[in-house]
Design a protein around this motif. Sequence first.
Motif, short mmCIF file in Angstrom:
data_model
loop_
_atom_site.label_atom_id
_atom_site.label_comp_id
_atom_site.label_asym_id
_atom_site.label_seq_id
_atom_site.Cartn_x
_atom_site.Cartn_y
_atom_site.Cartn_z
N PRO A 220 -1.85 30.42 -6.99
CA PRO A 220 -2.45 30.98 -8.21
C PRO A 220 -1.86 30.33 -9.46
O PRO A 220 -1.00 30.90 -10.14
CB PRO A 220 -2.11 32.46 -8.11
CG PRO A 220 -0.88 32.50 -7.29
CD PRO A 220 -0.96 31.36 -6.33
N ALA A 221 -2.36 29.15 -9.78
CA ALA A 221 -1.80 28.35 -10.86
C ALA A 221 -1.94 29.03 -12.22
O ALA A 221 -1.03 28.98 -13.04
CB ALA A 221 -2.45 26.98 -10.89
N LYS A 222 -3.09 29.68 -12.44
CA LYS A 222 -3.29 30.33 -13.75
C LYS A 222 -2.30 31.47 -13.96
O LYS A 222 -1.79 31.65 -15.07
CB LYS A 222 -4.72 30.82 -13.89
CG LYS A 222 -5.70 29.68 -14.07
CD LYS A 222 -7.08 30.16 -14.38
CE LYS A 222 -7.97 28.94 -14.56
NZ LYS A 222 -9.32 29.28 -14.96
N GLU A 223 -2.03 32.23 -12.92
CA GLU A 223 -1.06 33.33 -13.03
C GLU A 223 0.34 32.77 -13.30
O GLU A 223 1.07 33.29 -14.15
CB GLU A 223 -1.05 34.16 -11.75
CG GLU A 223 -0.08 35.31 -11.80
CD GLU A 223 -0.04 36.11 -10.51
OE1 GLU A 223 0.99 36.77 -10.28
OE2 GLU A 223 -1.00 36.06 -9.73
N ILE A 224 0.69 31.72 -12.59
CA ILE A 224 2.01 31.10 -12.79
C ILE A 224 2.11 30.53 -14.20
O ILE A 224 3.14 30.67 -14.87
CB ILE A 224 2.27 30.02 -11.71
CG1 ILE A 224 2.36 30.66 -10.33
CG2 ILE A 224 3.55 29.24 -12.00
CD1 ILE A 224 2.39 29.68 -9.18
N GLU A 225 1.04 29.90 -14.66
CA GLU A 225 1.03 29.34 -16.01
C GLU A 225 1.24 30.45 -17.04
O GLU A 225 2.03 30.31 -17.98
CB GLU A 225 -0.30 28.65 -16.29
CG GLU A 225 -0.40 28.13 -17.72
CD GLU A 225 -1.83 27.84 -18.15
OE1 GLU A 225 -1.97 26.99 -19.04
OE2 GLU A 225 -2.76 28.46 -17.63
#
Length: 169
Positions: free
Chosen positions: A119-124
Amino acid sequence: MIDRAIIDHLRSIKKYEAEVSYSPELLTGEGDYEEHSEVLKAVSRESSETDEQNKTNLSLKEEIIEINEKLRKYGFTFRDLKGCSPKAGKTKRECAKAITYILDNKEVLASVLEAGRMPAKEIEKQLKISLKLLDRYRRYIIMAVVILNGEYPLLADYLQYIRKDAKGS
């Protein structure tokens, strides 16, 4: 001049330091074993060190084969990581933060392990790490998560810096 000759001589015999002299009777089973106890100790010590190294190499090879099978589920192999591993210190620290975040959050960890999606957007959003960096090093991050979450102690030793980098920054 004599000093130089002595130094040269000592350097030339240095390569023979590891050699241990023994009597031929020792190999045939004849002779006094107590007299050659140092030789036997040296040989058995070197043999046990070599055996231990071979066991470690075999275990590491088994771990790599096992992790390779798991990584196929995510669409890449251990060899594919050569080109997508971070080199710069800052990038390594950012990846270490992402890996630590995934390992510390059960929902995110389950998403990565079960669905194979990071989940790249959450990590970002949570860590303020760029999507470009997360996308570029996605394979590396997933590999590190799988290794550090699984039973791969020898491979995990190579990734010790991740916890240190994540805590240090």
